[in-house]
Design a protein around this motif. Structure first.
Motif, PDB file in Angstrom:
ATOM      1  N   ASN A  12     -11.909  -8.022  -5.140  1.00 18.04           N
ATOM      2  CA  ASN A  12     -12.379  -7.823  -6.551  1.00 18.04           C
ATOM      3  C   ASN A  12     -12.663  -6.322  -6.780  1.00 18.04           C
ATOM      4  N   MET A  13     -11.959  -5.696  -6.057  1.00 19.41           N
ATOM      5  CA  MET A  13     -11.863  -4.121  -6.192  1.00 19.41           C
ATOM      6  C   MET A  13     -10.356  -3.519  -6.327  1.00 19.41           C
ATOM      7  N   ILE A  14     -10.229  -2.225  -6.785  1.00 18.41           N
ATOM      8  CA  ILE A  14      -9.016  -1.772  -7.020  1.00 18.41           C
ATOM      9  C   ILE A  14      -8.976  -0.562  -6.083  1.00 18.41           C
ATOM     10  N   LEU A  15      -7.640  -0.642  -5.310  1.00 19.14           N
ATOM     11  CA  LEU A  15      -7.469   0.804  -4.265  1.00 19.14           C
ATOM     12  C   LEU A  15      -6.737   1.560  -4.949  1.00 19.14           C
ATOM     13  N   CYS A  16      -6.908   2.874  -4.841  1.00 15.02           N
ATOM     14  CA  CYS A  16      -6.125   3.918  -5.643  1.00 15.02           C
ATOM     15  C   CYS A  16      -5.728   4.772  -4.788  1.00 15.02           C
ATOM     16  N   LEU A  17      -4.438   5.048  -4.387  1.00 11.56           N
ATOM     17  CA  LEU A  17      -4.212   6.167  -3.622  1.00 11.56           C
ATOM     18  C   LEU A  17      -3.368   7.275  -4.284  1.00 11.56           C
ATOM     19  N   TYR A  18      -3.659   8.394  -3.879  1.00 11.88           N
ATOM     20  CA  TYR A  18      -3.066   9.450  -4.455  1.00 11.88           C
ATOM     21  C   TYR A  18      -2.421  10.341  -3.336  1.00 11.88           C
ATOM     22  N   ALA A  19      -1.328  10.573  -3.469  1.00 12.64           N
ATOM     23  CA  ALA A  19      -0.335  11.327  -2.637  1.00 12.64           C
ATOM     24  C   ALA A  19       0.399  12.389  -3.118  1.00 12.64           C
ATOM     25  N   ASP A  20       0.886  13.527  -2.519  1.00 18.80           N
ATOM     26  CA  ASP A  20       1.620  14.655  -2.727  1.00 18.80           C
ATOM     27  C   ASP A  20       2.899  14.120  -3.450  1.00 18.80           C
ATOM     28  N   SER A  21       3.422  15.175  -4.109  1.00 16.63           N
ATOM     29  CA  SER A  21       4.823  14.527  -4.816  1.00 16.63           C
ATOM     30  C   SER A  21       5.950  14.521  -3.719  1.00 16.63           C
ATOM     31  N   SER A  22       5.942  15.015  -2.833  1.00 18.02           N
ATOM     32  CA  SER A  22       6.886  14.943  -1.799  1.00 18.02           C
ATOM     33  C   SER A  22       7.028  13.554  -1.062  1.00 18.02           C
ATOM     34  N   VAL A  23       5.871  12.834  -1.174  1.00 16.20           N
ATOM     35  CA  VAL A  23       5.884  11.400  -0.631  1.00 16.20           C
ATOM     36  C   VAL A  23       6.836  10.494  -1.209  1.00 16.20           C
ATOM     37  N   LEU A  24       7.555   9.644  -0.404  1.00 19.15           N
ATOM     38  CA  LEU A  24       8.569   8.780  -1.127  1.00 19.15           C
ATOM     39  C   LEU A  24       7.516   7.543  -1.676  1.00 19.15           C
ATOM     40  N   PHE A  25       8.090   6.852  -2.648  1.00 20.93           N
ATOM     41  CA  PHE A  25       7.299   5.672  -3.006  1.00 20.93           C
ATOM     42  C   PHE A  25       7.144   4.533  -2.202  1.00 20.93           C
ATOM     43  N   GLY A  26       8.352   4.343  -1.338  1.00 23.67           N
ATOM     44  CA  GLY A  26       8.280   3.352  -0.460  1.00 23.67           C
ATOM     45  C   GLY A  26       7.331   3.593   0.437  1.00 23.67           C
ATOM     46  N   LEU A  27       7.090   4.785   0.986  1.00 24.55           N
ATOM     47  CA  LEU A  27       5.839   5.074   2.028  1.00 24.55           C
ATOM     48  C   LEU A  27       4.573   4.887   1.129  1.00 24.55           C
ATOM     49  N   LEU A  28       4.269   5.190   0.066  1.00 20.79           N
ATOM     50  CA  LEU A  28       3.184   5.083  -0.871  1.00 20.79           C
ATOM     51  C   LEU A  28       2.893   3.661  -0.796  1.00 20.79           C
ATOM     52  N   LYS A  29       3.877   2.924  -1.116  1.00 16.85           N
ATOM     53  CA  LYS A  29       3.901   1.451  -1.413  1.00 16.85           C
ATOM     54  C   LYS A  29       3.412   0.688  -0.128  1.00 16.85           C
ATOM     55  N   ALA A  30       4.024   0.882   1.257  1.00 17.17           N
ATOM     56  CA  ALA A  30       3.784   0.465   2.426  1.00 17.17           C
ATOM     57  C   ALA A  30       2.392   0.765   2.875  1.00 17.17           C
ATOM     58  N   LYS A  31       1.907   2.081   2.704  1.00 19.94           N
ATOM     59  CA  LYS A  31       0.547   2.451   2.871  1.00 19.94           C
ATOM     60  C   LYS A  31      -0.330   1.704   2.200  1.00 19.94           C
ATOM     61  N   ALA A  32      -0.151   1.463   0.855  1.00 13.46           N
ATOM     62  CA  ALA A  32      -1.094   0.658   0.011  1.00 13.46           C
ATOM     63  C   ALA A  32      -1.141  -0.575   0.349  1.00 13.46           C
TER      64      ALA A  32
END
Length: 114
Positions: free
Chosen positions: A64-84
């Motif tokens: 029932n919550m929203i997880l928000c991850l903020y990463a440096d611009s050098s992080v690839l979207f695939g890695l950010l998606k996997a971490k999320a």
């Protein structure tokens, strides 16, 4: 971690910025999430990825919550998606255990106020 009403529940910042930056980021993230959710026919988006001027953002639902991850611009979207996804899966069960008693107490309070 945000409530579905937009309240910042918890944040972790390794950059040393002030807590206000977390509040601002969470407020913007919440409104973007709600805009996507209102345009879909189902329960809302499963993942939102944003490319911002100073970094990248991933938003996903955890119970029932929203997880928000903020990463440096050098992080690839695939890695950010996997971490999320990994964090969402990891937090789902513990947060469900917290939500259940809270939701039960809210239901009992609304019944007693009627």
């Amino acid at each position: 971690l945000l409530s579905h009403e937009g309240a910042l529940l918890v944040s972790s910042d390794t950059t040393g910025d002030e807590h206000n930056a977390d509040k601002i980021t969470s407020a913007i993230a919440f409104h973007i999430w709600k805009a996507y959710a209102s345009n879909k026919q189902s329960e809302g988006p499963s993942l939102v990825l944003l490319d911002c001027e100073d970094g990248k953002v991933a938003l996903t639902s955890v119970g029932n919550m929203i997880l928000c991850l903020y990463a440096d611009s050098s992080v690839l979207f695939g890695l950010l998606k996997a971490k999320a996804k990994a964090l969402s899966d990891y937090l789902r069960e513990p947060l469900a255990a917290i939500e259940k008693p809270f939701n039960n107490s809210n239901n009992n309070n609304s019944r007693s106020n009627s």
